[in-house]
Design a protein around this motif. Structure first.
Motif, mmCIF file in Angstrom:
data_model
loop_
_atom_site.group_PDB
_atom_site.id
_atom_site.type_symbol
_atom_site.label_atom_id
_atom_site.label_comp_id
_atom_site.label_asym_id
_atom_site.label_seq_id
_atom_site.Cartn_x
_atom_site.Cartn_y
_atom_site.Cartn_z
ATOM 1 N N VAL A 55 5.865 5.931 -13.384
ATOM 2 C CA VAL A 55 4.896 6.643 -12.546
ATOM 3 C C VAL A 55 4.628 5.848 -11.264
ATOM 4 O O VAL A 55 4.560 6.417 -10.157
ATOM 5 C CB VAL A 55 3.594 6.888 -13.322
ATOM 6 C CG1 VAL A 55 2.514 7.444 -12.397
ATOM 7 C CG2 VAL A 55 3.834 7.826 -14.492
ATOM 8 N N MET A 56 4.461 4.536 -11.395
ATOM 9 C CA MET A 56 4.214 3.698 -10.221
ATOM 10 C C MET A 56 5.369 3.756 -9.237
ATOM 11 O O MET A 56 5.164 3.753 -8.018
ATOM 12 C CB MET A 56 3.985 2.250 -10.664
ATOM 13 C CG MET A 56 2.678 1.998 -11.381
ATOM 14 S SD MET A 56 2.566 0.300 -11.948
ATOM 15 C CE MET A 56 2.686 -0.591 -10.381
ATOM 16 N N THR A 57 6.575 3.829 -9.734
ATOM 17 C CA THR A 57 7.753 3.881 -8.864
ATOM 18 C C THR A 57 7.756 5.148 -8.023
ATOM 19 O O THR A 57 8.051 5.119 -6.821
ATOM 20 C CB THR A 57 9.037 3.800 -9.714
ATOM 21 O OG1 THR A 57 9.020 2.606 -10.497
ATOM 22 C CG2 THR A 57 10.270 3.804 -8.827
ATOM 23 N N MET A 59 19.451 -1.957 -13.470
ATOM 24 C CA MET A 59 18.267 -2.804 -13.281
ATOM 25 C C MET A 59 17.078 -2.205 -14.023
ATOM 26 O O MET A 59 16.796 -1.015 -13.907
ATOM 27 C CB MET A 59 17.930 -2.937 -11.789
ATOM 28 C CG MET A 59 16.681 -3.772 -11.510
ATOM 29 S SD MET A 59 16.209 -3.785 -9.768
ATOM 30 C CE MET A 59 17.563 -4.713 -9.058
ATOM 31 N N HIS A 60 16.375 -3.025 -14.790
ATOM 32 C CA HIS A 60 15.177 -2.576 -15.482
ATOM 33 C C HIS A 60 14.042 -2.371 -14.475
ATOM 34 O O HIS A 60 13.986 -3.012 -13.420
ATOM 35 C CB HIS A 60 14.751 -3.596 -16.529
ATOM 36 C CG HIS A 60 15.748 -3.774 -17.632
ATOM 37 N ND1 HIS A 60 15.967 -2.818 -18.586
ATOM 38 C CD2 HIS A 60 16.583 -4.806 -17.932
ATOM 39 C CE1 HIS A 60 16.891 -3.236 -19.435
ATOM 40 N NE2 HIS A 60 17.283 -4.436 -19.056
ATOM 41 N N LEU A 61 13.111 -1.474 -14.838
ATOM 42 C CA LEU A 61 11.993 -1.205 -13.947
ATOM 43 C C LEU A 61 11.105 -2.427 -13.744
ATOM 44 O O LEU A 61 10.543 -2.625 -12.660
ATOM 45 C CB LEU A 61 11.164 -0.033 -14.493
ATOM 46 C CG LEU A 61 11.736 1.366 -14.261
ATOM 47 C CD1 LEU A 61 10.838 2.415 -14.884
ATOM 48 C CD2 LEU A 61 11.907 1.634 -12.764
ATOM 49 N N GLY A 97 -2.027 -7.166 -4.919
ATOM 50 C CA GLY A 97 -2.904 -7.403 -6.063
ATOM 51 C C GLY A 97 -2.955 -6.204 -6.992
ATOM 52 O O GLY A 97 -2.877 -6.351 -8.221
ATOM 53 N N GLY A 98 -3.071 -4.994 -6.419
ATOM 54 C CA GLY A 98 -3.098 -3.786 -7.245
ATOM 55 C C GLY A 98 -1.797 -3.557 -7.982
ATOM 56 O O GLY A 98 -1.805 -3.153 -9.157
ATOM 57 N N ALA A 99 -0.674 -3.813 -7.316
ATOM 58 C CA ALA A 99 0.626 -3.638 -7.968
ATOM 59 C C ALA A 99 0.812 -4.632 -9.099
ATOM 60 O O ALA A 99 1.362 -4.292 -10.156
ATOM 61 C CB ALA A 99 1.743 -3.802 -6.932
ATOM 62 N N THR A 100 0.352 -5.853 -8.906
ATOM 63 C CA THR A 100 0.446 -6.855 -9.967
ATOM 64 C C THR A 100 -0.399 -6.450 -11.166
ATOM 65 O O THR A 100 0.031 -6.566 -12.320
ATOM 66 C CB THR A 100 -0.015 -8.231 -9.445
ATOM 67 O OG1 THR A 100 0.759 -8.594 -8.299
ATOM 68 C CG2 THR A 100 0.156 -9.304 -10.518
ATOM 69 N N TRP A 108 10.033 -3.953 -10.148
ATOM 70 C CA TRP A 108 8.664 -4.175 -9.710
ATOM 71 C C TRP A 108 8.386 -5.634 -9.379
ATOM 72 O O TRP A 108 7.532 -5.937 -8.541
ATOM 73 C CB TRP A 108 7.670 -3.635 -10.735
ATOM 74 C CG TRP A 108 7.403 -2.204 -10.421
ATOM 75 C CD1 TRP A 108 7.988 -1.111 -10.986
ATOM 76 C CD2 TRP A 108 6.549 -1.718 -9.387
ATOM 77 N NE1 TRP A 108 7.543 0.040 -10.366
ATOM 78 C CE2 TRP A 108 6.653 -0.303 -9.396
ATOM 79 C CE3 TRP A 108 5.702 -2.317 -8.471
ATOM 80 C CZ2 TRP A 108 5.936 0.493 -8.498
ATOM 81 C CZ3 TRP A 108 4.990 -1.530 -7.586
ATOM 82 C CH2 TRP A 108 5.107 -0.145 -7.608
ATOM 83 N N PHE A 109 9.111 -6.547 -9.991
ATOM 84 C CA PHE A 109 9.015 -7.941 -9.563
ATOM 85 C C PHE A 109 9.493 -8.062 -8.115
ATOM 86 O O PHE A 109 8.861 -8.744 -7.295
ATOM 87 C CB PHE A 109 9.860 -8.831 -10.480
ATOM 88 C CG PHE A 109 9.855 -10.282 -10.098
ATOM 89 C CD1 PHE A 109 8.838 -11.129 -10.530
ATOM 90 C CD2 PHE A 109 10.855 -10.809 -9.294
ATOM 91 C CE1 PHE A 109 8.833 -12.471 -10.170
ATOM 92 C CE2 PHE A 109 10.855 -12.145 -8.923
ATOM 93 C CZ PHE A 109 9.835 -12.985 -9.367
#
Length: 333
Positions: free
Chosen positions: A297-299, A1-3, A64-67, A7-8
């Motif tokens: 990094v977000m992950t 699975m792509h990152l 909202g921040g994650a988007t 994230w979606f």
């Protein structure tokens, strides 16, 4: 699975959590005018969400921040194209928070009545507009080759989107009525179950039409499975409500919210904002995503802090789990 696929999914989970929690939160705000018969009963309803309403909004901020971080093009197109409805929602959430805090600061009836009206309207309007916004996201809007929204505000008020707004309004109010029945005692608890019966029937009709319309437009086998789960959960919630099993009724209404939101995201994938002008101009999980390094990094950050947020929110609900009634409201209030 792509990152970007991961994230979606994570953003879908964040929005699902927000609508599950803020859904009954909005529902309680609406019920302060339709269920409560006097100031004391309105105080009871407000107290059921008093310890948790601000924590519920953390999910919106995080979504909202994650988007913004994971899909900056999606964020830019969404917030520029949907500027007016999202601004209205933001203003409502600000006024709503002030209303909760200021309502009891003075004892004059006019003061409290005005803030109670503010709670009602700032719960009802976002509950409707979130449905309008997400219906437009799933159905598609006018996006040009530069990823810019080129439609107008009035284009967002199409029949499909308005139906989506009515669905979220009815579903959140139904969810709130079951939460009120779960968290209160006495006459207000009985009336909450009675209102939930009517609200559930209206929600079932509206949601069935909307979800079938969505499935016919852009659904697949996965979204169809989510649709079936949503319908069965809603029917189960109605049945549990008739049996006065408030806990099961609330869990099943929550499952209805989860399955319905999941269906919308399943029907949307791999797009994040389809273009009605040209399918090649649609924003997708790949062409709207941040760099692989940013997502990596977000992950790591999400893996560390998400469990902490879930634990402290679960602890809050556990601490304030007991039922309340008019007998628990001091006479001075």
């Amino acid at each position: 699975m792509h990152l970007h696929d991961l994230w979606f999914i994570l953003i879908a989970v964040l929005w699902t959590g927000y609508f599950f929690l803020e859904g009954f939160d909005f529902g309680i705000g609406i019920l302060t005018r339709t269920l409560a018969r006097n100031t004391t009963e309105r105080r009871v309803l407000i107290n059921t969400i008093g310890p948790v309403w601000d924590g519920n909004e953390v999910w919106l901020l995080t979504a909202g921040g994650a988007t913004f971080a994971a899909f900056p093009d999606w964020y830019a197109t969404l917030f520029s194209g949907f500027y007016i409805p999202l601004l209205i929602i933001l203003v409502c959430l600000i006024v709503r928070g002030v209303a909760f805090e200021y309502r009891a600061k003075r004892t004059e009836q006019r003061w409290q009545r005005n803030w109670e009206l503010a709670i009602f309207w700032t719960s009802l309007i976002p509950a409707f507009l979130w449905g309008v916004a997400f219906a437009n996201i799933v159905h598609g809007v006018d996006i040009d080759r530069s990823k810019n929204y080129v439609g107008t505000f009035w284009d967002l008020l199409n029949p499909y989107a308005l139906l989506g707004g009515l669905v979220t309004l009815a579903l959140f109010t139904f969810h709130g009525a079951l939460f009120a029945a779960l968290k209160t005692v006495g006459e207000i608890r009985d009336r909450a179950r009675a209102q939930a019966r009517l609200l559930g029937a209206a929600t079932a009709v509206l949601a069935l039409v909307f979800l079938i319309w969505t499935q016919a437009h852009t659904g697949d086998a996965w979204s169809l499975a989510a649709l079936v789960i949503a319908v069965l959960a809603l029917l189960g919630a109605l049945g549990a409500n008739e049996l006065a099993r408030e806990g099961w009724a609330f869990i099943l209404s929550g499952l209805t919210v989860v399955a319905a939101v999941a269906m919308l995201f399943l029907a949307l994938f791999p797009d994040v904002m389809p273009s009605t002008l040209n399918p090649d101009w649609s924003l997708t999980v790949s062409n709207a995503a941040s760099s692989a390094y940013t997502l990596k990094v977000m992950t790591v950050v999400a893996a560390v802090f998400t469990p902490i947020v879930l634990l402290y929110q679960a602890w809050t609900y556990w601490v304030f789990r007991k039922r309340i009634g008019v007998q628990h409201i001091p006479t001075a209030h």
